[in-house]
Design a protein around this motif. Structure first.
Motif, PDB file in Angstrom:
ATOM      1  N   HIS A 175      46.350  43.846  32.506  1.00 17.35           N
ATOM      2  CA  HIS A 175      47.775  44.157  32.357  1.00 17.35           C
ATOM      3  C   HIS A 175      48.605  43.217  33.237  1.00 17.35           C
ATOM      4  N   GLY A 176      48.133  42.968  34.446  1.00 14.97           N
ATOM      5  CA  GLY A 176      48.858  42.064  35.343  1.00 14.97           C
ATOM      6  C   GLY A 176      48.951  40.655  34.783  1.00 14.97           C
ATOM      7  N   PHE A 177      47.860  40.159  34.246  1.00 14.23           N
ATOM      8  CA  PHE A 177      47.835  38.797  33.711  1.00 14.23           C
ATOM      9  C   PHE A 177      48.535  38.702  32.353  1.00 14.23           C
ATOM     10  N   ASP A 178      48.166  39.589  31.436  1.00 10.71           N
ATOM     11  CA  ASP A 178      48.608  39.457  30.050  1.00 10.71           C
ATOM     12  C   ASP A 178      50.011  39.998  29.801  1.00 10.71           C
ATOM     13  N   THR A 179      50.382  41.073  30.499  1.00  8.05           N
ATOM     14  CA  THR A 179      51.687  41.699  30.257  1.00  8.05           C
ATOM     15  C   THR A 179      52.718  41.278  31.294  1.00  8.05           C
ATOM     16  N   LEU A 180      52.329  41.309  32.561  1.00  5.91           N
ATOM     17  CA  LEU A 180      53.275  40.954  33.626  1.00  5.91           C
ATOM     18  C   LEU A 180      53.349  39.453  33.857  1.00  5.91           C
ATOM     19  N   GLY A 183      49.951  35.161  37.955  1.00  2.00           N
ATOM     20  CA  GLY A 183      48.959  34.114  38.086  1.00  2.00           C
ATOM     21  C   GLY A 183      47.776  34.533  38.932  1.00  2.00           C
ATOM     22  N   GLU A 184      47.948  35.601  39.716  1.00  3.80           N
ATOM     23  CA  GLU A 184      46.878  36.116  40.554  1.00  3.80           C
ATOM     24  C   GLU A 184      47.202  37.550  40.938  1.00  3.80           C
ATOM     25  N   VAL A 185      46.184  38.313  41.261  1.00  2.00           N
ATOM     26  CA  VAL A 185      46.369  39.679  41.738  1.00  2.00           C
ATOM     27  C   VAL A 185      45.481  39.885  42.956  1.00  2.00           C
ATOM     28  N   TYR A 186      45.882  40.815  43.819  1.00  2.00           N
ATOM     29  CA  TYR A 186      45.169  41.105  45.057  1.00  2.00           C
ATOM     30  C   TYR A 186      44.631  42.535  45.053  1.00  2.00           C
ATOM     31  N   ALA A 187      43.729  42.788  45.967  1.00  2.00           N
ATOM     32  CA  ALA A 187      43.242  44.135  46.234  1.00  2.00           C
ATOM     33  C   ALA A 187      42.894  44.212  47.706  1.00  2.00           C
ATOM     34  N   THR A 188      43.029  45.390  48.303  1.00  2.00           N
ATOM     35  CA  THR A 188      42.628  45.599  49.688  1.00  2.00           C
ATOM     36  C   THR A 188      41.575  46.694  49.720  1.00  2.00           C
ATOM     37  N   VAL A 189      40.498  46.445  50.443  1.00  2.00           N
ATOM     38  CA  VAL A 189      39.360  47.364  50.470  1.00  2.00           C
ATOM     39  C   VAL A 189      38.847  47.486  51.894  1.00  2.00           C
ATOM     40  N   ALA A 190      38.575  48.701  52.334  1.00  2.00           N
ATOM     41  CA  ALA A 190      37.966  48.900  53.649  1.00  2.00           C
ATOM     42  C   ALA A 190      36.613  48.198  53.683  1.00  2.00           C
ATOM     43  N   ALA A 191      36.333  47.475  54.748  1.00  2.00           N
ATOM     44  CA  ALA A 191      35.110  46.661  54.834  1.00  2.00           C
ATOM     45  C   ALA A 191      33.826  47.451  54.566  1.00  2.00           C
TER      46      ALA A 191
END
Length: 233
Positions: A175-180, A183-191
């Protein structure tokens, strides 16, 4: 992923700044009108229009997404108890902050999805369903950790290990790439959250940097570029 129960963007798994606001869902019906700043429990909640009201569905900008096994659609008021149960579950909140917050905070947070996020079309946030039942939460919103957007998702623990996390993450990224048009998306994850890190690695996310939290824990910042490959396995 980080989550703080104050509001939908300080949830340590990265929600964007919400907070008590002066615009209620009444603004969905009368966008030029003024709505006073009112607490969710005593003033805003009773006035929020119901799912069947066409003035709400016609103004909701968050699109419905479908995968092979999941449905992502805008929240309705009837989802409140399921939303609260999801984020108060210690197995979920373990990766989203300092553990469960008081129930009232989650109910206020749920209210702000309507009074802030949907009312002002800030970003896309979905209730996730499987076979007609509530299955989790998802969103994509401007990131605090980088110049761009990040994906956020959580599934009910009974669905963990079924491959649905990958399916859900891929749907939000697409959805981020095709609709919005991102060019890139991020994520944050506990180590220590190896399961989530493995899911994101498989769908093409790469480690960017680590962030030290106030409590001494480490959060990994991940990124996937639009041309990034999806790994097998």
């Amino acid at each position: 992923m980080s989550f703080s129960a104050y509001d939908l963007t300080s949830i340590r798994f990265a929600y964007s700044p919400l907070g008590e606001v002066s615009t209620g869902v009444h603004a969905l019906r009368t966008p030029t009108g003024r709505v006073p700043h009112l607490p969710w429990f005593t003033q805003v909640r009773p006035n929020i229009v119901r799912k069947s009201d066409p003035t709400v569905t016609s103004r909701l900008m968050t699109p419905t997404l479908r995968t092979e096994r999941l449905l992502l659609e805008p929240y309705v008021l009837e989802d409140e108890d399921d939303f609260v149960t999801l984020f108060r579950d210690g197995r979920v909140s373990r990766w989203m902050g300092n553990g469960p917050a008081p129930e009232a905070e989650y109910r206020a947070l749920f209210g702000r999805i309507f009074t802030k996020v949907y009312a002002q079309d800030l970003f896309d946030v979905w209730a996730v369903r499987r076979n007609g039942r509530f299955a989790g939460h998802a969103e994509i919103k401007p990131a605090k950790v980088a110049e761009g957007h990040e994906i956020i998702y959580a599934l009910t623990p009974d669905l963990w290990g079924s491959g649905l996390g990958r399916e859900l993450a891929e749907a939000i990224v697409a959805h981020g790439f095709d609709t919005l048009g991102l060019g890139e998306v991020y994520a944050t994850v506990a180590a220590p959250n190896s399961a989530s890190l493995a899911v994101l690695d498989r769908i093409g996310f790469e480690h960017v940097r680590d962030m030290a939290e106030d409590d001494g824990s480490i959060t990994r910042v991940l990124r996937r570029r639009a041309a990034g490959p999806t790994r097998q396995g």
